[in-house]
Scaffold this motif. Structure first.
Motif, PDB file in Angstrom:
ATOM      1  N   PRO A 168      12.004  23.428  33.227  1.00  0.00           N
ATOM      2  CA  PRO A 168      11.225  23.045  32.042  1.00  0.00           C
ATOM      3  C   PRO A 168      10.146  22.019  32.355  1.00  0.00           C
ATOM      4  N   ARG A 169      10.193  21.423  33.553  1.00  0.00           N
ATOM      5  CA  ARG A 169       9.161  20.472  33.989  1.00  0.00           C
ATOM      6  C   ARG A 169       8.597  20.936  35.326  1.00  0.00           C
ATOM      7  N   ASP A 170       7.322  20.694  35.529  1.00  0.00           N
ATOM      8  CA  ASP A 170       6.684  21.149  36.755  1.00  0.00           C
ATOM      9  C   ASP A 170       7.022  20.216  37.916  1.00  0.00           C
ATOM     10  N   LEU A 171       6.405  20.452  39.068  1.00  0.00           N
ATOM     11  CA  LEU A 171       6.712  19.676  40.264  1.00  0.00           C
ATOM     12  C   LEU A 171       6.280  18.217  40.133  1.00  0.00           C
ATOM     13  N   GLN A 172       5.390  17.936  39.189  1.00  0.00           N
ATOM     14  CA  GLN A 172       4.954  16.568  38.943  1.00  0.00           C
ATOM     15  C   GLN A 172       5.798  15.866  37.887  1.00  0.00           C
ATOM     16  N   GLY A 173       6.763  16.597  37.337  1.00  0.00           N
ATOM     17  CA  GLY A 173       7.633  16.004  36.322  1.00  0.00           C
ATOM     18  C   GLY A 173       7.121  16.123  34.901  1.00  0.00           C
ATOM     19  N   HIS A 174       6.010  16.839  34.711  1.00  0.00           N
ATOM     20  CA  HIS A 174       5.453  16.997  33.369  1.00  0.00           C
ATOM     21  C   HIS A 174       6.086  18.199  32.660  1.00  0.00           C
ATOM     22  N   PRO A 175       6.335  18.094  31.351  1.00  0.00           N
ATOM     23  CA  PRO A 175       6.886  19.235  30.605  1.00  0.00           C
ATOM     24  C   PRO A 175       5.941  20.434  30.677  1.00  0.00           C
ATOM     25  N   VAL A 176       6.523  21.625  30.788  1.00  0.00           N
ATOM     26  CA  VAL A 176       5.726  22.856  30.831  1.00  0.00           C
ATOM     27  C   VAL A 176       5.481  23.305  29.390  1.00  0.00           C
ATOM     28  N   SER A 177       4.253  23.160  28.931  1.00  0.00           N
ATOM     29  CA  SER A 177       3.913  23.499  27.553  1.00  0.00           C
ATOM     30  C   SER A 177       3.784  25.005  27.378  1.00  0.00           C
ATOM     31  N   LEU A 178       3.682  25.422  26.139  1.00  0.00           N
ATOM     32  CA  LEU A 178       3.489  26.827  25.816  1.00  0.00           C
ATOM     33  C   LEU A 178       2.193  27.352  26.415  1.00  0.00           C
ATOM     34  N   LEU A 182       1.919  30.345  29.125  1.00  0.00           N
ATOM     35  CA  LEU A 182       1.111  31.532  28.823  1.00  0.00           C
ATOM     36  C   LEU A 182       0.093  31.805  29.920  1.00  0.00           C
ATOM     37  N   GLU A 183      -0.628  30.769  30.301  1.00  0.00           N
ATOM     38  CA  GLU A 183      -1.648  30.944  31.322  1.00  0.00           C
ATOM     39  C   GLU A 183      -1.043  31.372  32.650  1.00  0.00           C
ATOM     40  N   ALA A 184       0.098  30.751  33.003  1.00  0.00           N
ATOM     41  CA  ALA A 184       0.754  31.092  34.259  1.00  0.00           C
ATOM     42  C   ALA A 184       1.245  32.538  34.244  1.00  0.00           C
ATOM     43  N   ALA A 185       1.795  32.975  33.098  1.00  0.00           N
ATOM     44  CA  ALA A 185       2.292  34.346  32.988  1.00  0.00           C
ATOM     45  C   ALA A 185       1.150  35.353  33.119  1.00  0.00           C
ATOM     46  N   LEU A 186       0.037  35.078  32.451  1.00  0.00           N
ATOM     47  CA  LEU A 186      -1.098  35.992  32.501  1.00  0.00           C
ATOM     48  C   LEU A 186      -1.684  36.078  33.899  1.00  0.00           C
ATOM     49  N   ASN A 218       4.824  38.872  43.875  1.00  0.00           N
ATOM     50  CA  ASN A 218       3.512  38.368  43.475  1.00  0.00           C
ATOM     51  C   ASN A 218       3.636  37.343  42.354  1.00  0.00           C
ATOM     52  N   VAL A 219       4.485  37.639  41.359  1.00  0.00           N
ATOM     53  CA  VAL A 219       4.679  36.720  40.242  1.00  0.00           C
ATOM     54  C   VAL A 219       5.298  35.420  40.738  1.00  0.00           C
ATOM     55  N   ARG A 220       6.277  35.533  41.594  1.00  0.00           N
ATOM     56  CA  ARG A 220       6.931  34.348  42.145  1.00  0.00           C
ATOM     57  C   ARG A 220       5.936  33.457  42.880  1.00  0.00           C
ATOM     58  N   GLU A 221       5.105  34.053  43.724  1.00  0.00           N
ATOM     59  CA  GLU A 221       4.145  33.274  44.498  1.00  0.00           C
ATOM     60  C   GLU A 221       3.097  32.617  43.604  1.00  0.00           C
ATOM     61  N   HIS A 222       2.652  33.327  42.567  1.00  0.00           N
ATOM     62  CA  HIS A 222       1.651  32.767  41.656  1.00  0.00           C
ATOM     63  C   HIS A 222       2.232  31.599  40.860  1.00  0.00           C
ATOM     64  N   LEU A 223       3.450  31.739  40.387  1.00  0.00           N
ATOM     65  CA  LEU A 223       4.065  30.662  39.612  1.00  0.00           C
ATOM     66  C   LEU A 223       4.302  29.428  40.484  1.00  0.00           C
ATOM     67  N   GLU A 224       4.714  29.661  41.709  1.00  0.00           N
ATOM     68  CA  GLU A 224       4.938  28.550  42.623  1.00  0.00           C
ATOM     69  C   GLU A 224       3.616  27.852  42.954  1.00  0.00           C
ATOM     70  N   ALA A 225       2.554  28.638  43.159  1.00  0.00           N
ATOM     71  CA  ALA A 225       1.246  28.069  43.482  1.00  0.00           C
ATOM     72  C   ALA A 225       0.659  27.294  42.306  1.00  0.00           C
ATOM     73  N   SER A 226       1.081  27.645  41.082  1.00  0.00           N
ATOM     74  CA  SER A 226       0.558  26.961  39.896  1.00  0.00           C
ATOM     75  C   SER A 226       1.242  25.626  39.644  1.00  0.00           C
ATOM     76  N   GLY A 227       2.216  25.275  40.496  1.00  0.00           N
ATOM     77  CA  GLY A 227       2.860  23.974  40.375  1.00  0.00           C
ATOM     78  C   GLY A 227       4.145  23.968  39.575  1.00  0.00           C
ATOM     79  N   LEU A 228       4.647  25.150  39.197  1.00  0.00           N
ATOM     80  CA  LEU A 228       5.909  25.207  38.469  1.00  0.00           C
ATOM     81  C   LEU A 228       7.073  25.085  39.443  1.00  0.00           C
ATOM     82  N   ARG A 229       8.190  24.589  38.956  1.00  0.00           N
ATOM     83  CA  ARG A 229       9.371  24.373  39.802  1.00  0.00           C
ATOM     84  C   ARG A 229      10.271  25.597  39.727  1.00  0.00           C
ATOM     85  N   LEU A 230      10.301  26.383  40.784  1.00  0.00           N
ATOM     86  CA  LEU A 230      11.083  27.615  40.804  1.00  0.00           C
ATOM     87  C   LEU A 230      12.583  27.312  40.904  1.00  0.00           C
TER      88      LEU A 230
END
Length: 274
Positions: A168-178, A182-186, A218-230
């Motif tokens: 629910p929080r990214d690698l920087q500790g910030h909450p992942v907003s809607l 959305l942007e990461a999914a697209l 591909n989805v996994r790599e994009h989400l990881e590159a966007s700074g989300l915590r897998l």
């Protein structure tokens, strides 16, 4: 997108962006929902953690045996290692399980059992075992005691999808907003994104991105590159439709799901219960 951000997470609607549909589903998209987590009757936390680490150890050994002990060269092993880290499995235990695959004489088998529970509920049980006969006997006994039965055909009620879970929080500790989800999914090419009730270790609900199996990497790599915590990335069985059970039957199924979750050979349980 700003207007969408005001919506509550649990009420994400179906949206259309960049010319293609993106579903923002509820947590009931997956086979694991609130009826699979009977918190009131769970055993001690340390016992549950022990069972979890046992299952993860089996998954590590099988992945290492099939694709080699180096996660950098074995995507399946890398995915399991991520799950282990997300569940706080000790590094020493992870390494011991991987190296133990080379020394182990018994080859673990990956099995998928089909079953039906009370009220027409369908179940898929993913099993890892070094003794298939014993595992089948144990699972059949659990089902029989709780009004279920092993039977072919249950698999037709499910479809395989790629599932990537992020914190629910990214690698920087910030909450992942809607908006961020959305942007990461697209950008990643995911079909759905929804809160995930399965991750009990998280104080806040994790997020689950759904995609075609061919797009998982591909989805996994994009989400990881966007700074989300897998937390994990795997191909799972998701129900095509769900059934609603009356109260009495629901309680019976809750006990069945709990008994199955306590079976050490079952590494993942899918069902179609609303």
């Amino acid at each position: 997108m700003a207007a969408v951000g005001a919506l509550a997470l649990a009420r994400w609607p179906r949206l259309v962006a960049t010319g293609r549909p993106l579903h923002l589903g509820s947590a009931s998209w997956a086979g694991h929902n609130r009826w699979s987590k009977v918190r009131n009757v769970k055993g001690p936390r340390d016992a549950a953690r022990s069972r979890l680490f046992h299952r993860l150890g089996l998954m590590l050994r099988l992945a290492a045996r099939e694709g080699g002990p180096d996660p950098a060269l074995n995507a399946q092993l890398a995915n399991v290692v991520e799950q282990c880290r997300a569940k706080n499995m000790p590094k020493a235990s992870i390494e011991a399980a991987i190296h133990g695959a080379e020394r182990s004489a018994a080859a673990a088998a990956r099995l998928l059992y089909e079953a039906y529970g009370p009220g027409g509920s369908a179940l898929l049980l993913e099993v890892l075992t070094d003794n298939p006969r014993r595992s089948q006997h144990d699972v059949r006994l659990i089902l029989t005691r709780h009004g279920g039965t092993m039977a072919e055909g249950a698999r037709h009620g499910f479809e395989q999808k790629g599932v990537v879970r992020v914190g629910p929080r990214d690698l920087q500790g910030h909450p992942v907003s809607l908006e961020v989800a959305l942007e990461a999914a697209l950008e990643a090419g995911a079909q759905d994104v929804c809160p995930d009730e399965e991750e009990e270790e998280e104080e806040e609900p994790a997020l689950k991105f759904i995609c075609e199996t061919s797009a998982l990497r591909n989805v996994r790599e994009h989400l990881e590159a966007s700074g989300l915590r897998l937390l994990s990335a795997a191909i799972e069985y998701l129900p095509r439709d769900r059934v609603t059970l009356p109260e009495g039957t629901r309680e019976q199924v809750e006990h069945l799901l709990q008994a199955l979750s306590d079976c050490p050979d079952i590494v993942r349980l899918y069902h179609n219960i609303q």
